[in-house]
Write an enzyme that holds these catalytic residues in place. Structure first.
Site: not given
Length: 394
Positions: A142-144
């Site tokens: 999961l990333c931004t």
């Protein structure tokens, strides 16, 4: 809500119920300021640099990294096996991994097969377990990611790498795998003829690249995308013999190594058939060169591009299609956009981007590292992160 979105919501809610020290979502703190240069409790420390010599035979390229990181990889592989055995206590899955996956090694695109052999030899682990270790990263991130353009047309690219959701919550109020990844995190300078081809931040023993740049040309980050026709299905198809799709981590590395321009990278990432759906976040070196490519396994669904003349000076991606609302207990998009808008285009910099990525829940218990990239100036910085309580669980 149907399908994987509803399932993810239920799983996240169940996880939240187990973590009594975190606030109840939706929740965020005010935009952070003056967090750069990194220091204090949210900064774990620097990330070591290694040179990967592409002129060496693939079997030998990772020797130095593996000599240093083999104990940490063995611990990570053990955690993966423990998680698998918790679901299938008979041990048959691990047995299949050890006995059957090596037969598929020759079907991996070069140079990955030979590199895996070299890693396994130095680490002292079965080939099948190193293959499964590489597969593992295709489905649990999961990333931004953010690409910005300032008033002068200068581009910056930044990301938080979040990894380890549902992979064991420990007594220290952290995700077990997230913590085990931090000692495995490495900065990599891939060189040919003693000159940098590209730089990246990754995990020792994992051959794909989720974060990197070619100085002077383009930057690239990869975020996971959840879909019904997801990575698990693609992996199963590949194992069963349908191998016309590219592994997302491997295609990212191939682009970083071989593409000669932003447009060429964009074309490859838009058109290549993939094992898993994904978001490719691409930045260039000239005004307007920035986009988020939303990928299904077989085709591109959307290309969301910078448009500075129309006031669209940034693109930001978490793990949700831009035309859909994020899950209310995993809304990192809203605080990211809020903090970028408060920063304004006039004040965008490494420092202010690091502030945005240090604001909870953009920074969260799953965050392993933060990377800042300036393609035109050749600046590349990565930092290990912590999120001390009170901190959201993902």
């Amino acid at each position: 809500m149907r399908g994987p979105g509803r399932l993810a919501l239920l799983l996240l809610a169940a996880a939240a119920a187990r973590v009594g020290t975190v606030p109840v979502p939706p929740w965020t703190e005010d935009c952070r300021k003056s967090t750069y240069p990194p220091s204090g409790p949210t900064y774990r420390g620097p990330i070591p640099w290694y040179t990967i010599n592409l002129d060496l035979p693939p079997y030998k390229r990772w020797h130095e990294v593996m000599v240093d990181k083999a104990p940490a990889i063995k611990l990570m592989v053990k955690s993966i096996k423990d998680l698998v055995n918790a679901f299938v206590p008979s041990g048959k899955i691990v047995q299949i991994v050890d006995q059957k996956l090596p037969e598929l090694l020759g079907h991996l695109p070069e140079p990955f097969g030979e590199e895996i052999k070299g890693i396994a030899a130095v680490a002292g682990l079965p080939l099948g377990e190193i293959i499964s270790y590489n597969i593992f990263y295709e489905v649990f991130s999961l990333c931004t990611s953010i690409v910005t353009e300032d008033k002068e047309g200068h581009l910056l690219h930044a990301r938080n790498m979040d990894f380890g959701l549902f992979l064991g919550w420990n007594r220290n109020n952290t995700w077990t795998v997230t913590e085990q990844l931090k000692p495995l995190t490495v900065n990599l300078d891939f060189q040919r003829n003693s000159k940098t081809v590209f730089k990246a931040t990754g995990f020792a023993g994992y051959l794909g690249m989720f974060t990197g740049f070619q100085p002077g040309r383009f930057s690239l980050t990869l975020n996971e995308r959840f879909a019904l026709s997801g990575g698990f299905l693609g992996i199963i198809e590949w194992i069963l013999g349908k191998r016309d799709a590219a592994w997302v981590g491997f295609i990212s590395r191939s682009v970083l190594e071989n593409a000669t321009s932003y447009e060429e990278a964009k074309n490859i990432l838009t058109k290549t058939k993939l094992v898993a759906p994904a978001y490719f976040i691409l930045g260039g070196s000239r005004s307007g060169e920035g986009c988020v490519i939303t990928r299904d396994r077989k085709e591109s669904l959307d290309v969301n591009e910078l448009s500075p003349k129309e006031g669209k000076w940034y693109v930001a991606e978490t793990n949700y299609d831009r035309w859909r609302h994020p899950l209310f207990i995993d809304d990192r998009r809203t605080p990211t956009q809020m903090c970028l808008n408060r920063t304004t285009q006039e004040h965008i910099s490494f420092a202010t981007l690091y502030d945005v990525l240090s604001t909870k829940p953009v920074l969260n218990k799953l965050t392993v590292f933060t990377t800042l990239m300036d393609v035109l100036k050749g600046r590349y910085e990565s930092f290990l992160r912590d999120c001390p309580d009170p901190c959201f669980g993902w």
